[in-house]
Enzyme design. Sequence first.
Site, PDB file in Angstrom:
ATOM      1  N   VAL A   8     -11.312   2.601  -3.854  1.00 55.87           N
ATOM      2  CA  VAL A   8     -11.024   2.034  -5.174  1.00 55.87           C
ATOM      3  C   VAL A   8     -12.047   0.932  -5.449  1.00 55.87           C
ATOM      4  O   VAL A   8     -12.191  -0.015  -4.668  1.00 55.87           O
ATOM      5  CB  VAL A   8      -9.584   1.473  -5.261  1.00 55.87           C
ATOM      6  CG1 VAL A   8      -9.317   0.908  -6.651  1.00 55.87           C
ATOM      7  CG2 VAL A   8      -8.551   2.541  -4.917  1.00 55.87           C
ATOM      8  N   ASN A  31     -12.561  -3.123   2.932  1.00 59.57           N
ATOM      9  CA  ASN A  31     -13.407  -1.938   3.017  1.00 59.57           C
ATOM     10  C   ASN A  31     -14.398  -1.986   1.857  1.00 59.57           C
ATOM     11  O   ASN A  31     -13.995  -2.226   0.709  1.00 59.57           O
ATOM     12  CB  ASN A  31     -12.552  -0.671   2.913  1.00 59.57           C
ATOM     13  CG  ASN A  31     -11.654  -0.482   4.119  1.00 59.57           C
ATOM     14  OD1 ASN A  31     -11.979  -0.908   5.219  1.00 59.57           O
ATOM     15  ND2 ASN A  31     -10.500   0.151   3.909  1.00 59.57           N
ATOM     16  N   ASP A  59       0.853  -1.193   0.000  1.00 56.72           N
ATOM     17  CA  ASP A  59       0.000   0.000   0.000  1.00 56.72           C
ATOM     18  C   ASP A  59       0.887   1.241   0.000  1.00 56.72           C
ATOM     19  O   ASP A  59       1.887   1.315   0.725  1.00 56.72           O
ATOM     20  CB  ASP A  59      -0.920  -0.009   1.233  1.00 56.72           C
ATOM     21  CG  ASP A  59      -2.062   0.985   1.097  1.00 56.72           C
ATOM     22  OD1 ASP A  59      -3.225   0.543   1.018  1.00 56.72           O
ATOM     23  OD2 ASP A  59      -1.793   2.208   1.061  1.00 56.72           O
ATOM     24  N   GLN A  69     -14.325   2.422   1.299  1.00 53.76           N
ATOM     25  CA  GLN A  69     -13.726   1.947   0.038  1.00 53.76           C
ATOM     26  C   GLN A  69     -13.499   3.120  -0.910  1.00 53.76           C
ATOM     27  O   GLN A  69     -14.427   3.875  -1.207  1.00 53.76           O
ATOM     28  CB  GLN A  69     -14.646   0.912  -0.627  1.00 53.76           C
ATOM     29  CG  GLN A  69     -14.054   0.309  -1.895  1.00 53.76           C
ATOM     30  CD  GLN A  69     -14.925  -0.808  -2.466  1.00 53.76           C
ATOM     31  OE1 GLN A  69     -16.056  -1.033  -2.020  1.00 53.76           O
ATOM     32  NE2 GLN A  69     -14.397  -1.524  -3.447  1.00 53.76           N
ATOM     33  N   HIS A  99      -6.898  -5.758   2.363  1.00 50.23           N
ATOM     34  CA  HIS A  99      -5.784  -5.123   3.067  1.00 50.23           C
ATOM     35  C   HIS A  99      -5.227  -6.161   4.043  1.00 50.23           C
ATOM     36  O   HIS A  99      -5.985  -6.723   4.843  1.00 50.23           O
ATOM     37  CB  HIS A  99      -6.261  -3.944   3.919  1.00 50.23           C
ATOM     38  CG  HIS A  99      -6.778  -2.771   3.166  1.00 50.23           C
ATOM     39  ND1 HIS A  99      -6.045  -1.619   2.978  1.00 50.23           N
ATOM     40  CD2 HIS A  99      -7.976  -2.543   2.571  1.00 50.23           C
ATOM     41  CE1 HIS A  99      -6.772  -0.724   2.314  1.00 50.23           C
ATOM     42  NE2 HIS A  99      -7.948  -1.257   2.049  1.00 50.23           N
ATOM     43  N   HIS A 119     -10.261  -5.524  -2.969  1.00 48.57           N
ATOM     44  CA  HIS A 119      -8.883  -5.650  -2.494  1.00 48.57           C
ATOM     45  C   HIS A 119      -8.886  -5.992  -1.018  1.00 48.57           C
ATOM     46  O   HIS A 119      -9.632  -5.397  -0.242  1.00 48.57           O
ATOM     47  CB  HIS A 119      -8.076  -4.376  -2.756  1.00 48.57           C
ATOM     48  CG  HIS A 119      -8.748  -3.109  -2.324  1.00 48.57           C
ATOM     49  ND1 HIS A 119      -9.769  -2.524  -3.049  1.00 48.57           N
ATOM     50  CD2 HIS A 119      -8.559  -2.310  -1.238  1.00 48.57           C
ATOM     51  CE1 HIS A 119     -10.170  -1.422  -2.428  1.00 48.57           C
ATOM     52  NE2 HIS A 119      -9.454  -1.280  -1.329  1.00 48.57           N
TER      53      HIS A 119
HETATM   54  P1  AMP Z   1      -9.628   1.448   0.193  1.00 49.26           P
HETATM   55  O1  AMP Z   1      -9.618   2.823   0.781  1.00 49.26           O
HETATM   56  O2  AMP Z   1     -10.016   0.363   1.123  1.00 49.26           O
HETATM   57  O3  AMP Z   1     -10.399   1.411  -1.114  1.00 49.26           O
HETATM   58  O4  AMP Z   1      -8.106   1.121  -0.158  1.00 49.26           O
HETATM   59  C1  AMP Z   1      -7.423   1.689  -1.215  1.00 49.26           C
HETATM   60  C2  AMP Z   1      -5.967   1.698  -0.820  1.00 49.26           C
HETATM   61  O5  AMP Z   1      -5.192   1.904  -1.990  1.00 49.26           O
HETATM   62  C3  AMP Z   1      -5.567   2.790   0.168  1.00 49.26           C
HETATM   63  O6  AMP Z   1      -5.087   2.181   1.370  1.00 49.26           O
HETATM   64  C4  AMP Z   1      -4.492   3.572  -0.566  1.00 49.26           C
HETATM   65  O7  AMP Z   1      -3.447   3.990   0.271  1.00 49.26           O
HETATM   66  C5  AMP Z   1      -4.025   2.572  -1.605  1.00 49.26           C
HETATM   67  N1  AMP Z   1      -3.437   3.136  -2.806  1.00 49.26           N
HETATM   68  C6  AMP Z   1      -3.860   4.211  -3.525  1.00 49.26           C
HETATM   69  N2  AMP Z   1      -3.080   4.400  -4.603  1.00 49.26           N
HETATM   70  C7  AMP Z   1      -2.125   3.424  -4.563  1.00 49.26           C
HETATM   71  C8  AMP Z   1      -1.012   3.083  -5.393  1.00 49.26           C
HETATM   72  N3  AMP Z   1      -0.716   3.771  -6.504  1.00 49.26           N
HETATM   73  N4  AMP Z   1      -0.247   2.029  -5.033  1.00 49.26           N
HETATM   74  C9  AMP Z   1      -0.527   1.331  -3.916  1.00 49.26           C
HETATM   75  N5  AMP Z   1      -1.570   1.586  -3.110  1.00 49.26           N
HETATM   76  C10 AMP Z   1      -2.352   2.623  -3.410  1.00 49.26           C
END
Ligand code: AMP
Length: 111
Positions: A93, A84, A28, A91, A99, A97
């Site tokens: 993205v 999430n 992350d 969430q 974590h 995924h």
């Molecule tokens: P969520 O908020 O559960 O959707 O998780 C998305 C996660 O993606 C967050 O913890 C971010 O820090 C992570 N994230 C965003 N951009 C990147 C990236 N380019 N590479 C790795 N992780 C990322």
Amino acid sequence: MTLFEKILKGDIPSDKVYEDEYSFAFKDISPQAPVHVLVIPKTKARNIEELADLSQEVVNGYLKGIKKTIQTLELAEGYRVVFNTGEWGGQTVDYVHAHILGKRQLSWPPG
Ligand code: AMP
């Protein structure tokens, strides 16, 4: 296309931890613990409910990918796996995924 599809395609760089036919794991970018890794399935699903509707092969392959990632990270003291989901779940993205958080004492309940 979501951010994680771009990472999967290699259009956006990532710090890979584990990969196999079904799964891709990477660090992350904003770690919330000494170990903070994301694991995504190679087949697209927006969340865990959509994932559960994919084939047994894909779902099982993804779960095994999570297990392999955990084993690679050597988290014998324990860890947390979080999905999430949706706005209230935090969430950001729209591509499922997991974590994986570890290497520190994690508190409960989560914020
Ligand atoms: P969520 O908020 O559960 O959707 O998780 C998305 C996660 O993606 C967050 O913890 C971010 O820090 C992570 N994230 C965003 N951009 C990147 C990236 N380019 N590479 C790795 N992780 C990322």
